[in-house]
Design a protein around this motif. Sequence first.
Motif, mmCIF file in Angstrom:
data_model
loop_
_atom_site.group_PDB
_atom_site.id
_atom_site.type_symbol
_atom_site.label_atom_id
_atom_site.label_comp_id
_atom_site.label_asym_id
_atom_site.label_seq_id
_atom_site.Cartn_x
_atom_site.Cartn_y
_atom_site.Cartn_z
ATOM 1 N N LYS A 20 3.237 4.201 -4.881
ATOM 2 C CA LYS A 20 1.970 4.910 -5.109
ATOM 3 C C LYS A 20 1.158 4.237 -3.813
ATOM 4 N N ALA A 45 1.956 5.606 -0.565
ATOM 5 C CA ALA A 45 1.498 6.518 -0.138
ATOM 6 C C ALA A 45 -0.121 6.663 0.259
ATOM 7 N N GLU A 46 -0.664 5.464 -0.473
ATOM 8 C CA GLU A 46 -2.247 5.223 -0.010
ATOM 9 C C GLU A 46 -2.375 4.676 1.390
ATOM 10 N N TYR A 47 -1.157 3.973 1.552
ATOM 11 C CA TYR A 47 -1.246 2.990 2.789
ATOM 12 C C TYR A 47 -1.093 4.335 3.954
ATOM 13 N N CYS A 48 -0.249 5.191 3.921
ATOM 14 C CA CYS A 48 -0.132 5.984 4.718
ATOM 15 C C CYS A 48 -1.071 6.912 4.808
ATOM 16 N N SER A 49 -1.844 7.281 3.763
ATOM 17 C CA SER A 49 -3.152 8.102 3.825
ATOM 18 C C SER A 49 -4.117 7.460 4.500
ATOM 19 N N ARG A 50 -4.030 6.209 4.669
ATOM 20 C CA ARG A 50 -5.179 5.335 5.157
ATOM 21 C C ARG A 50 -5.088 5.343 6.500
ATOM 22 N N GLU A 62 -3.458 7.500 8.590
ATOM 23 C CA GLU A 62 -2.798 8.795 8.945
ATOM 24 C C GLU A 62 -3.021 8.921 10.462
ATOM 25 N N CYS A 111 4.845 5.929 8.856
ATOM 26 C CA CYS A 111 4.554 6.968 8.210
ATOM 27 C C CYS A 111 4.808 8.325 8.818
ATOM 28 N N ALA A 126 6.900 11.390 7.911
ATOM 29 C CA ALA A 126 6.252 12.863 7.997
ATOM 30 C C ALA A 126 6.998 13.678 8.863
ATOM 31 N N ASP A 171 7.824 13.864 0.996
ATOM 32 C CA ASP A 171 6.783 13.493 -0.221
ATOM 33 C C ASP A 171 6.790 12.060 -0.687
#
Length: 341
Positions: A182, A185-190, A192, A198, A202, A207
Amino acid sequence: MKRFLFALSLLSASVANADEQELAGFDRFPVSATHRPSLMQGSIWYPAGTRTYAGFIGKNPLFKGTKGMVGAGMKKGRYPVLLFSHGSGGNMDTLSWMSSELAKRGIIVVGVNHPGSTSGDSSPRRSLQPAERAADLSAALDHLLSDPYFSRFIDEERIVAAGFSLGGASALTLAGVTFDAKAYAEYCSRFEGTAQDCLFFAKGDVDLVSMADGLEESGLDTRIAGVIAIDPGFTYAVDDDSLLETSIPIQVISLGRENLWPATDVGVNGSNLLGKLKNANHVTLSPAHHFTFLAECTERGAKLLKEEQDDPICDDPAGTDRAAIHGRIADSMSAFVLQLK
């Protein structure tokens, strides 16, 4: 006959040139592991005690390669072992510059080509498995310790796990470090669109919520006495609880200051891995960047990569001397390994 004589003259020249310089010994071996359906390719570099023939390891259109004494006898003594995990899409042969240099300094270097994340077999969906890669190295160590020849030269009290990039995360896993899917995933969202790791996942339509369970598995091997992590990946996702039991010495090597990738920033402005580890020392080498760790390129290398629209792994920041950085990396790694008691 002329072709035979020509080939013989080349061999003689190779042996003569080898006599003019110190070369490490090199060999290959198959690695069997219960978690893999087929044999893995393992390699070993070591202090050479006899001379055979000199061959180039890792030489190709992109990289210069490194000379080694193929199949040479080993120099008498007992030596520490460095288990090395290559980065995503890499392989052990192209890291021969490091393995050879450490072997000449009295360190046995062992590695495997990790299925699913090695050259020609690198899949984003199969690369979220640092514990699986760690198990590859444990299996290679098992093989080495049971080998009727090499086992007699091993100092079992000084076995070190090391790795670069994804391999750095794999080496940390051997020390008991685990990662939180989790949090990753938050790191990759940060980050992006800017974090290279990441972006790689992608491209494989990974996922990071449902397909990253492998990050949370442990690869702990209690035979490991120390860890060297070079620009390690997944550090933003380290499970802090796993660090509570990680007490062996760890060396973290960072490539560059101004050119750090988000994934490899282990300082207070990044993942702060250094602030969380109990027993770590940090080495920063600059000017350099992530790709500076890779082998020296041929003159054609950068052109080939540009034509293929591939990563610019032959390009270094202004003022970088890749060979000199390699020397400093070898200095840091060998000092860390040889001081272990």
